[in-house]
Design an enzyme around this catalytic site. Sequence first.
Site, PDB file in Angstrom:
ATOM      1  CB  ALA A  32      -0.959  -0.012   1.181  1.00 23.22           C
ATOM      2  CG  HIS A  34       2.377   6.260   1.719  1.00 23.05           C
ATOM      3  ND1 HIS A  34       3.545   6.793   2.234  1.00 23.05           N
ATOM      4  CD2 HIS A  34       1.903   5.436   2.696  1.00 23.05           C
ATOM      5  CE1 HIS A  34       3.753   6.342   3.449  1.00 23.05           C
ATOM      6  NE2 HIS A  34       2.784   5.503   3.758  1.00 23.05           N
ATOM      7  N   GLY A  36       5.669   8.494   1.098  1.00 18.14           N
ATOM      8  CA  GLY A  36       6.572   8.278   2.220  1.00 18.14           C
ATOM      9  C   GLY A  36       7.471   7.078   1.973  1.00 18.14           C
ATOM     10  CG  HIS A  37       5.884   3.086   1.777  1.00 17.33           C
ATOM     11  ND1 HIS A  37       4.513   3.213   1.735  1.00 17.33           N
ATOM     12  CD2 HIS A  37       6.151   2.391   2.914  1.00 17.33           C
ATOM     13  CE1 HIS A  37       3.983   2.616   2.788  1.00 17.33           C
ATOM     14  NE2 HIS A  37       4.947   2.104   3.519  1.00 17.33           N
ATOM     15  CD  GLN A  61       3.942  -5.871  11.284  1.00 17.73           C
ATOM     16  OE1 GLN A  61       4.970  -6.412  10.864  1.00 17.73           O
ATOM     17  NE2 GLN A  61       3.726  -4.572  11.169  1.00 17.73           N
ATOM     18  N   GLY A 147      11.292   4.623   8.328  1.00 15.50           N
ATOM     19  CA  GLY A 147      10.792   5.979   8.505  1.00 15.50           C
ATOM     20  C   GLY A 147      10.689   6.367   9.974  1.00 15.50           C
ATOM     21  CD  GLN A 153       8.541  -0.589  12.216  1.00 20.98           C
ATOM     22  OE1 GLN A 153       7.520  -1.278  12.233  1.00 20.98           O
ATOM     23  NE2 GLN A 153       8.898   0.096  11.148  1.00 20.98           N
ATOM     24  CB  SER A 186      -0.585   1.967   4.332  1.00 15.00           C
ATOM     25  OG  SER A 186       0.690   1.977   3.727  1.00 15.00           O
TER      26      SER A 186
END
Length: 281
Positions: A32, A34, A36-37, A61, A147, A153, A186
């Site tokens: 998914a 965007h 940012g990815h 997860q 990110g 994370q 996402s």
Amino acid sequence: MQIIKSVSEMQSLVGQLRVQGQRIGLVPTMGALHEGHLSLVKIASDIADVVVVSIFVNPTQFGPSEDYTKYPRPLEADTAACEAAGVDYVFAPEVEEMYPKGYSTFVLEEHIAKPLEGASRPSHFRGVTTVVAKLFNIVRPHFAVFGQKDAQQVAVINKMAIDLNFDVEIVVAPTLREADGLAMSSRNRYLTNTQRVEALVISRALRKASDMVAAGERRVDRLIAEATHLIGQQRRVRIIYVSVVDLVSMVAIKGEIVPGKDVMTIAVWVDEVRLIDNQIL
């Protein structure tokens, strides 16, 4: 660009690349994709010879009542975006390839993973560290790009990489935001127009805290109180947590912050959509 679905094929390929002296950059995603990815892909392209994007919606997860089954999986659009961005390989295994029948081994970080997301999603980071450890072993990257939007994370994976002696450099990219300030995610596609307008309070609260620090405020209780007050004005938004923590250890800060070393983290429900964001103060 080549799409690879087999673990053994991916391992064979990276073995050849390493023999050739190629430096491998990995961008782990759940798809998914965007902008940012794609900004992570750009960073990986700048520092590595070969870029691998993994696309895998990782079931371990997600909690039992979370959005695993409805999580978007637009693989065709994602691979097209990767190809346009200059990605060399997409690793898109099926669940059975990553977790074959009888699979029973997990990776658990026991301190940084406990507060915040770990408290509200108890099994989440066990799944994250497990799948990322597997990706590190399969792809054997020199660099892995994550990110800053998922600050906890990043901290957990950094600790895992150090503790388990993974020979990989963790590269952290700044959070990319929509024009209206909403952090790219996402899950933003779940939001209705009305929900999206109310969700903007998250970035406003973070900006307010950052502005307060820039003006000289250091008291954690004042920063949290102001952010909580702003969020509380939105009818559809329910706070899961608003916290100021150390950027590396994720330990809650008491008293006063140290600018540049602490981060405000926010998690909320916007009706049934769960969103997170953060800001280094």
